[in-house]
Motif scaffolding. Sequence first.
Motif, PDB file in Angstrom:
ATOM      1  N   MET A   1       0.559  -1.160  -0.101  1.00  0.00           N
ATOM      2  CA  MET A   1      -0.593  -0.126  -0.169  1.00  0.00           C
ATOM      3  C   MET A   1       0.847   1.585  -0.342  1.00  0.00           C
ATOM      4  SD  MET A   1      -2.933   1.190   3.159  1.00  0.00           S
ATOM      5  CE  MET A   1      -1.563   1.307   4.409  1.00  0.00           C
ATOM      6  N   MET A   2       0.479   1.978  -1.054  1.00  0.00           N
ATOM      7  CA  MET A   2       0.833   3.254  -0.746  1.00  0.00           C
ATOM      8  C   MET A   2       0.538   4.205   0.346  1.00  0.00           C
ATOM      9  SD  MET A   2       1.968   6.319  -3.771  1.00  0.00           S
ATOM     10  CE  MET A   2       3.440   4.992  -4.893  1.00  0.00           C
ATOM     11  N   GLU A   3       1.372   4.418   1.086  1.00  0.00           N
ATOM     12  CA  GLU A   3       0.964   5.634   1.833  1.00  0.00           C
ATOM     13  C   GLU A   3       1.593   7.277   1.297  1.00  0.00           C
ATOM     14  OE1 GLU A   3       3.617   5.587   5.214  1.00  0.00           O
ATOM     15  OE2 GLU A   3       2.129   4.265   6.333  1.00  0.00           O
ATOM     16  N   GLY A   4       0.441   8.194   1.717  1.00  0.00           N
ATOM     17  CA  GLY A   4       0.187   9.398   1.328  1.00  0.00           C
ATOM     18  C   GLY A   4      -1.233   9.164   0.111  1.00  0.00           C
ATOM     19  N   LEU A   5      -1.619  10.708  -0.037  1.00  0.00           N
ATOM     20  CA  LEU A   5      -2.198  11.034  -0.781  1.00  0.00           C
ATOM     21  C   LEU A   5      -2.093  11.114  -2.092  1.00  0.00           C
ATOM     22  CD1 LEU A   5      -4.997  12.293  -0.889  1.00  0.00           C
ATOM     23  CD2 LEU A   5      -4.192  14.427  -0.217  1.00  0.00           C
ATOM     24  N   GLU A   6      -2.685  10.461  -3.041  1.00  0.00           N
ATOM     25  CA  GLU A   6      -2.402  10.969  -4.677  1.00  0.00           C
ATOM     26  C   GLU A   6      -3.767  11.322  -5.021  1.00  0.00           C
ATOM     27  OE1 GLU A   6      -0.526   7.806  -7.764  1.00  0.00           O
ATOM     28  OE2 GLU A   6      -1.030   7.230  -5.797  1.00  0.00           O
ATOM     29  N   ILE A   7      -3.472  12.027  -6.011  1.00  0.00           N
ATOM     30  CA  ILE A   7      -5.233  12.664  -6.387  1.00  0.00           C
ATOM     31  C   ILE A   7      -4.622  12.516  -7.965  1.00  0.00           C
ATOM     32  CG2 ILE A   7      -6.197  14.874  -7.541  1.00  0.00           C
ATOM     33  CD1 ILE A   7      -4.875  15.827  -4.212  1.00  0.00           C
ATOM     34  N   ARG A   8      -5.737  12.199  -9.039  1.00  0.00           N
ATOM     35  CA  ARG A   8      -5.379  11.670 -10.121  1.00  0.00           C
ATOM     36  C   ARG A   8      -6.916  11.584 -10.747  1.00  0.00           C
ATOM     37  NH1 ARG A   8      -3.757   5.421  -9.465  1.00  0.00           N
ATOM     38  NH2 ARG A   8      -2.107   5.094  -8.853  1.00  0.00           N
ATOM     39  N   GLY A   9      -6.613  12.531 -11.910  1.00  0.00           N
ATOM     40  CA  GLY A   9      -8.133  12.907 -12.543  1.00  0.00           C
ATOM     41  C   GLY A   9      -9.137  13.810 -11.755  1.00  0.00           C
ATOM     42  N   LEU A  10      -8.906  14.369 -11.074  1.00  0.00           N
ATOM     43  CA  LEU A  10     -10.112  14.954 -10.165  1.00  0.00           C
ATOM     44  C   LEU A  10     -10.986  15.762 -11.086  1.00  0.00           C
ATOM     45  CD1 LEU A  10     -10.476  15.491  -6.345  1.00  0.00           C
ATOM     46  CD2 LEU A  10     -10.519  17.223  -8.267  1.00  0.00           C
ATOM     47  N   GLU A  11     -11.763  15.841 -11.103  1.00  0.00           N
ATOM     48  CA  GLU A  11     -12.966  16.626 -11.149  1.00  0.00           C
ATOM     49  C   GLU A  11     -13.904  17.347 -10.134  1.00  0.00           C
ATOM     50  OE1 GLU A  11     -14.511  16.143 -15.396  1.00  0.00           O
ATOM     51  OE2 GLU A  11     -12.567  16.201 -16.179  1.00  0.00           O
ATOM     52  N   ALA A  12     -14.698  18.694 -10.312  1.00  0.00           N
ATOM     53  CA  ALA A  12     -14.988  19.141  -8.887  1.00  0.00           C
ATOM     54  C   ALA A  12     -16.020  20.951  -9.497  1.00  0.00           C
ATOM     55  CB  ALA A  12     -14.518  19.055  -7.415  1.00  0.00           C
ATOM     56  N   GLY A  13     -16.586  20.675  -9.181  1.00  0.00           N
ATOM     57  CA  GLY A  13     -17.273  21.845  -9.509  1.00  0.00           C
ATOM     58  C   GLY A  13     -18.837  21.787  -8.625  1.00  0.00           C
ATOM     59  N   TYR A  14     -19.761  22.599  -9.368  1.00  0.00           N
ATOM     60  CA  TYR A  14     -20.845  23.400  -8.397  1.00  0.00           C
ATOM     61  C   TYR A  14     -21.996  22.828  -9.800  1.00  0.00           C
ATOM     62  CZ  TYR A  14     -18.277  25.024  -5.064  1.00  0.00           C
ATOM     63  OH  TYR A  14     -16.964  25.872  -4.216  1.00  0.00           O
ATOM     64  N   GLY A  15     -22.812  22.448  -9.297  1.00  0.00           N
ATOM     65  CA  GLY A  15     -24.044  21.757 -10.714  1.00  0.00           C
ATOM     66  C   GLY A  15     -23.315  21.516 -11.548  1.00  0.00           C
ATOM     67  N   SER A  16     -23.475  21.840 -13.250  1.00  0.00           N
ATOM     68  CA  SER A  16     -22.899  21.817 -14.464  1.00  0.00           C
ATOM     69  C   SER A  16     -21.818  22.402 -14.406  1.00  0.00           C
ATOM     70  CB  SER A  16     -23.773  22.081 -14.685  1.00  0.00           C
ATOM     71  OG  SER A  16     -24.172  24.021 -15.489  1.00  0.00           O
ATOM     72  N   ARG A  17     -21.231  23.448 -13.722  1.00  0.00           N
ATOM     73  CA  ARG A  17     -20.014  24.770 -13.520  1.00  0.00           C
ATOM     74  C   ARG A  17     -18.940  23.439 -13.088  1.00  0.00           C
ATOM     75  NH1 ARG A  17     -18.565  29.626  -9.898  1.00  0.00           N
ATOM     76  NH2 ARG A  17     -16.948  30.294 -11.457  1.00  0.00           N
ATOM     77  N   ARG A  18     -17.902  23.527 -13.996  1.00  0.00           N
ATOM     78  CA  ARG A  18     -16.571  22.899 -13.483  1.00  0.00           C
ATOM     79  C   ARG A  18     -15.859  23.307 -13.064  1.00  0.00           C
ATOM     80  NH1 ARG A  18     -13.793  18.481 -17.279  1.00  0.00           N
ATOM     81  NH2 ARG A  18     -13.622  20.061 -18.642  1.00  0.00           N
ATOM     82  N   ILE A  19     -14.501  23.262 -12.024  1.00  0.00           N
ATOM     83  CA  ILE A  19     -14.549  24.351 -11.375  1.00  0.00           C
ATOM     84  C   ILE A  19     -13.040  23.730 -11.443  1.00  0.00           C
ATOM     85  CG2 ILE A  19     -13.899  25.558  -9.326  1.00  0.00           C
ATOM     86  CD1 ILE A  19     -16.427  26.901 -10.421  1.00  0.00           C
TER      87      ILE A  19
END
Length: 262
Positions: A1-19
């Motif tokens: 198991m890899m320790e730490g925080l890994e972020i891949r392809g993260l998309e986030a927003g509000y409703g249809s608006r991607r931030i």
Amino acid sequence: MMEGLEIRGLEAGYGSRRIVNNLSLPCLPPGEVIALVGPNAAGKSTLMRSLAGLTPAQGEARLDGDNLFALSPTERAKRVSFMPQSLPSGIALNVFEGVFTALKAAPPSRMVSNTQLRRRAFSALEQFGIGDLALHPFDNLSGGQRQLASLAQATVREPRLLLLDEPTSALDLAHQIRAMRLVREYARRREAIVVAILHDLSLACRWADRIAVLTKGDLIAFGQPEVAITPQTLRLAYGIEARVEADDSGRLRIDIENVLPT
């Protein structure tokens, strides 16, 4: 198991608006402070709120191999703590009660008695130099005092991942240094990962192990301060001409020379 925080392809927003747009970061190791920097509306707070489970997101964010987005609220609270930019008004608690309540929401398994939890809560206040404010109502605090109380709340559970949204914005210079020193000591001592949004680039360069530079929802630079903060990066992110040099102590010095036309 890899320790730490890994972020891949993260998309986030509000409703249809991607931030935040398809953002990926290499594994962020335990024991480090990572600063998120960039202009207003760059997506920093949205990214952080998505990691805290407060904003819908797609993609992967894995903490020690476990998908944060799949954790229950209770399990997330044991491992992740989020400090917002400011606490809401109208909190009907004093400072000690606020920190104690945060601890009881997800108490460490090895600490079961209320006496132990109370000692832990008061110790968190003293760590940030606000033990004398324990019985003060939140709504009677100054902006800086509220921010220190919020830091105590965020760290009292000793989370694996500590998310701080502008933790120094209301603090004077001395308290900024004290708070960032304590945050970095926390990361080292607890082998935790700290992600902090910082607007002061000098503060980020001094206290962060790595810096992620965002603009318009995109990651444009990531690495140690001398790698992430360069004249080209500042031009792309902030629209400024600047010189970046290391002083005699090795710390980066940023001199803004001009604002580029928009």
